[in-house]
Design a protein around this motif. Sequence first.
Motif, PDB file in Angstrom:
ATOM      1  N   ASP A   1      23.856   8.809  86.668  1.00  0.00           N
ATOM      2  CA  ASP A   1      23.290   9.920  85.897  1.00  0.00           C
ATOM      3  C   ASP A   1      23.060   9.563  84.438  1.00  0.00           C
ATOM      4  O   ASP A   1      22.372  10.288  83.719  1.00  0.00           O
ATOM      5  CB  ASP A   1      24.147  11.183  86.019  1.00  0.00           C
ATOM      6  N   LYS A   2      23.606   8.431  84.001  1.00  0.00           N
ATOM      7  CA  LYS A   2      23.356   7.972  82.634  1.00  0.00           C
ATOM      8  C   LYS A   2      22.011   7.244  82.525  1.00  0.00           C
ATOM      9  O   LYS A   2      21.549   6.964  81.428  1.00  0.00           O
ATOM     10  CB  LYS A   2      24.478   7.029  82.191  1.00  0.00           C
ATOM     11  N   PHE A   3      21.419   6.913  83.678  1.00  0.00           N
ATOM     12  CA  PHE A   3      20.140   6.210  83.711  1.00  0.00           C
ATOM     13  C   PHE A   3      19.182   6.927  84.665  1.00  0.00           C
ATOM     14  O   PHE A   3      18.857   6.426  85.731  1.00  0.00           O
ATOM     15  CB  PHE A   3      20.334   4.758  84.163  1.00  0.00           C
ATOM     16  N   PRO A   4      18.726   8.129  84.308  1.00  0.00           N
ATOM     17  CA  PRO A   4      17.844   8.878  85.205  1.00  0.00           C
ATOM     18  C   PRO A   4      16.520   8.148  85.434  1.00  0.00           C
ATOM     19  O   PRO A   4      15.945   7.571  84.512  1.00  0.00           O
ATOM     20  CB  PRO A   4      17.634  10.202  84.461  1.00  0.00           C
ATOM     21  N   ARG A   5      16.058   8.139  86.677  1.00  0.00           N
ATOM     22  CA  ARG A   5      14.803   7.477  87.053  1.00  0.00           C
ATOM     23  C   ARG A   5      13.956   8.454  87.862  1.00  0.00           C
ATOM     24  O   ARG A   5      14.484   9.365  88.505  1.00  0.00           O
ATOM     25  CB  ARG A   5      15.099   6.231  87.909  1.00  0.00           C
ATOM     26  N   PRO A   6      12.643   8.288  87.850  1.00  0.00           N
ATOM     27  CA  PRO A   6      11.784   9.203  88.622  1.00  0.00           C
ATOM     28  C   PRO A   6      12.120   9.233  90.110  1.00  0.00           C
ATOM     29  O   PRO A   6      12.083  10.295  90.730  1.00  0.00           O
ATOM     30  CB  PRO A   6      10.375   8.644  88.379  1.00  0.00           C
ATOM     31  N   ALA A   7      12.418   8.060  90.689  1.00  0.00           N
ATOM     32  CA  ALA A   7      12.723   7.990  92.121  1.00  0.00           C
ATOM     33  C   ALA A   7      14.234   7.876  92.321  1.00  0.00           C
ATOM     34  O   ALA A   7      14.887   7.065  91.658  1.00  0.00           O
ATOM     35  CB  ALA A   7      12.033   6.790  92.755  1.00  0.00           C
ATOM     36  N   PRO A   8      14.799   8.675  93.229  1.00  0.00           N
ATOM     37  CA  PRO A   8      16.236   8.556  93.503  1.00  0.00           C
ATOM     38  C   PRO A   8      16.562   7.221  94.172  1.00  0.00           C
ATOM     39  O   PRO A   8      15.824   6.740  95.023  1.00  0.00           O
ATOM     40  CB  PRO A   8      16.517   9.727  94.441  1.00  0.00           C
ATOM     41  N   ARG A   9      17.660   6.616  93.740  1.00  0.00           N
ATOM     42  CA  ARG A   9      18.127   5.365  94.342  1.00  0.00           C
ATOM     43  C   ARG A   9      19.194   5.667  95.384  1.00  0.00           C
ATOM     44  O   ARG A   9      20.044   6.529  95.160  1.00  0.00           O
ATOM     45  CB  ARG A   9      18.730   4.440  93.281  1.00  0.00           C
ATOM     46  N   PRO A  10      19.177   4.959  96.515  1.00  0.00           N
ATOM     47  CA  PRO A  10      20.246   5.172  97.502  1.00  0.00           C
ATOM     48  C   PRO A  10      21.602   4.795  96.901  1.00  0.00           C
ATOM     49  O   PRO A  10      21.756   3.720  96.318  1.00  0.00           O
ATOM     50  CB  PRO A  10      19.868   4.218  98.637  1.00  0.00           C
ATOM     51  N   ALA A  11      22.574   5.668  97.042  1.00  0.00           N
ATOM     52  CA  ALA A  11      23.906   5.364  96.527  1.00  0.00           C
ATOM     53  C   ALA A  11      24.606   4.322  97.390  1.00  0.00           C
ATOM     54  O   ALA A  11      25.431   3.550  96.896  1.00  0.00           O
ATOM     55  CB  ALA A  11      24.739   6.641  96.468  1.00  0.00           C
ATOM     56  N   PHE A  12      24.267   4.289  98.668  1.00  0.00           N
ATOM     57  CA  PHE A  12      24.916   3.373  99.612  1.00  0.00           C
ATOM     58  C   PHE A  12      23.829   2.661 100.401  1.00  0.00           C
ATOM     59  O   PHE A  12      23.105   3.276 101.179  1.00  0.00           O
ATOM     60  CB  PHE A  12      25.842   4.155 100.543  1.00  0.00           C
ATOM     61  N   SER A  13      23.694   1.365 100.154  1.00  0.00           N
ATOM     62  CA  SER A  13      22.633   0.576 100.788  1.00  0.00           C
ATOM     63  C   SER A  13      23.190  -0.578 101.620  1.00  0.00           C
ATOM     64  O   SER A  13      22.563  -1.626 101.730  1.00  0.00           O
ATOM     65  CB  SER A  13      21.679   0.021  99.724  1.00  0.00           C
ATOM     66  N   VAL A  14      24.362  -0.391 102.185  1.00  0.00           N
ATOM     67  CA  VAL A  14      24.971  -1.445 102.999  1.00  0.00           C
ATOM     68  C   VAL A  14      24.424  -1.350 104.418  1.00  0.00           C
ATOM     69  O   VAL A  14      24.533  -0.303 105.066  1.00  0.00           O
ATOM     70  CB  VAL A  14      26.509  -1.331 102.999  1.00  0.00           C
ATOM     71  N   LEU A  15      23.831  -2.430 104.898  1.00  0.00           N
ATOM     72  CA  LEU A  15      23.201  -2.457 106.211  1.00  0.00           C
ATOM     73  C   LEU A  15      24.023  -3.291 107.190  1.00  0.00           C
ATOM     74  O   LEU A  15      24.509  -4.371 106.824  1.00  0.00           O
ATOM     75  CB  LEU A  15      21.781  -3.025 106.109  1.00  0.00           C
ATOM     76  N   GLY A  16      24.167  -2.804 108.405  1.00  0.00           N
ATOM     77  CA  GLY A  16      24.922  -3.524 109.424  1.00  0.00           C
ATOM     78  C   GLY A  16      24.087  -4.600 110.102  1.00  0.00           C
ATOM     79  O   GLY A  16      22.849  -4.578 110.059  1.00  0.00           O
ATOM     80  N   HIS A  17      24.747  -5.552 110.742  1.00  0.00           N
ATOM     81  CA  HIS A  17      24.075  -6.715 111.311  1.00  0.00           C
ATOM     82  C   HIS A  17      24.345  -6.902 112.800  1.00  0.00           C
ATOM     83  O   HIS A  17      24.249  -8.016 113.318  1.00  0.00           O
ATOM     84  CB  HIS A  17      24.513  -7.975 110.545  1.00  0.00           C
ATOM     85  N   ASP A  18      24.647  -5.813 113.499  1.00  0.00           N
ATOM     86  CA  ASP A  18      24.974  -5.944 114.920  1.00  0.00           C
ATOM     87  C   ASP A  18      23.806  -6.468 115.752  1.00  0.00           C
ATOM     88  O   ASP A  18      24.001  -7.231 116.704  1.00  0.00           O
ATOM     89  CB  ASP A  18      25.427  -4.595 115.482  1.00  0.00           C
ATOM     90  N   ALA A  19      22.584  -6.081 115.414  1.00  0.00           N
ATOM     91  CA  ALA A  19      21.429  -6.534 116.193  1.00  0.00           C
ATOM     92  C   ALA A  19      21.234  -8.038 116.072  1.00  0.00           C
ATOM     93  O   ALA A  19      20.852  -8.700 117.044  1.00  0.00           O
ATOM     94  CB  ALA A  19      20.169  -5.794 115.754  1.00  0.00           C
ATOM     95  N   LEU A  20      21.487  -8.592 114.913  1.00  0.00           N
ATOM     96  CA  LEU A  20      21.404 -10.042 114.745  1.00  0.00           C
ATOM     97  C   LEU A  20      22.403 -10.742 115.658  1.00  0.00           C
ATOM     98  O   LEU A  20      22.059 -11.689 116.378  1.00  0.00           O
ATOM     99  CB  LEU A  20      21.680 -10.439 113.292  1.00  0.00           C
ATOM    100  N   ARG A  21      23.629 -10.274 115.627  1.00  0.00           N
ATOM    101  CA  ARG A  21      24.665 -10.911 116.441  1.00  0.00           C
ATOM    102  C   ARG A  21      24.333 -10.788 117.921  1.00  0.00           C
ATOM    103  O   ARG A  21      24.537 -11.731 118.694  1.00  0.00           O
ATOM    104  CB  ARG A  21      26.020 -10.283 116.130  1.00  0.00           C
TER     105      ARG A  21
END
Length: 293
Positions: free
Chosen positions: A250-270
């Motif tokens: 909130d100290k750096f407001p931007r026009p587009a909201p950024r995802p707070a959590f962008s951790v992606l799983g890798h089960d399909a690769l495995r």
Amino acid sequence: MTATADPSARDTDRRWLVVGAGGMLGTDLMARLAAAGIDARGLRRADLDVTDAEAAQTALAGYDVVVNATAYTAVDDAETHEAEAFAVNATGVANLARAAHAAGARFVHVSTDYVFDGGATAPYAEDAAVAPRSAYGRTKAAGEWAVRAEAPDHLVVRTAWLYGAHGGCFPRTMARLADDRDLLAVVDDQVGQPTWTRDLADLILRLVEADAPAGTYHGTSSGRTSWFGFTRRIVAGTGASAVVEPTTSDKFPRPAPRPAFSVLGHDALRAAGVAPIGDWAERWDAAAAEVLA
């Protein structure tokens, strides 16, 4: 470390086309293919207007693997120019997917974590419901839909927090600021997986060489950190004396909201027998000298 493809498994007879070859990822992918002895052609933005369906049909004819590494990536500008972003990220992708299918080519499309809402607390699975919160995310989600509709033999590869040596990126910006300032305040409430474009290029090659089943995969480093944690690692490696302290989005407001959590799983690769990219911190240590040179 990131696993590399078994040289004996490489099919150097397949002809590759990389759309977006002049970008940060496209440049590294072209270099990776050349190192593997693969016949590859690269198209830059000036070479192909992806919104021109007829031009796409002509350009993709005769190739066995087509990688789309181009996109409208101005996340904030997309909020007020969504039609322009949609033309590239959805309509243009549909044109490429349709042309790849007509050519009998496997179509590899690079997508993004922005298709998710960022509200998760565990890594997003490949089949998790998309819920984009920004115009950019909406257009990229539409592009994924177009790929699945138009190119049955597809690999959708979502990535996030990309950095590399061939374009502007977060580590370069932070390293420059650390040289000019005594204090850097960096958000600590956005979590993701910093990913080197060279590692993503290698993963794309390994997925194709493994004849991975058509579907969606996540091309990000393993582990997780915040932008604050990533910056501390970057600055520590430069030897700069700047102090890095955490702050909130909130100290750096931007026009587009950024995802707070962008951790992606890798089960399909495995499941496909393809090793995920290694831990983000180890991969940054391997990449730092080249990226910051």
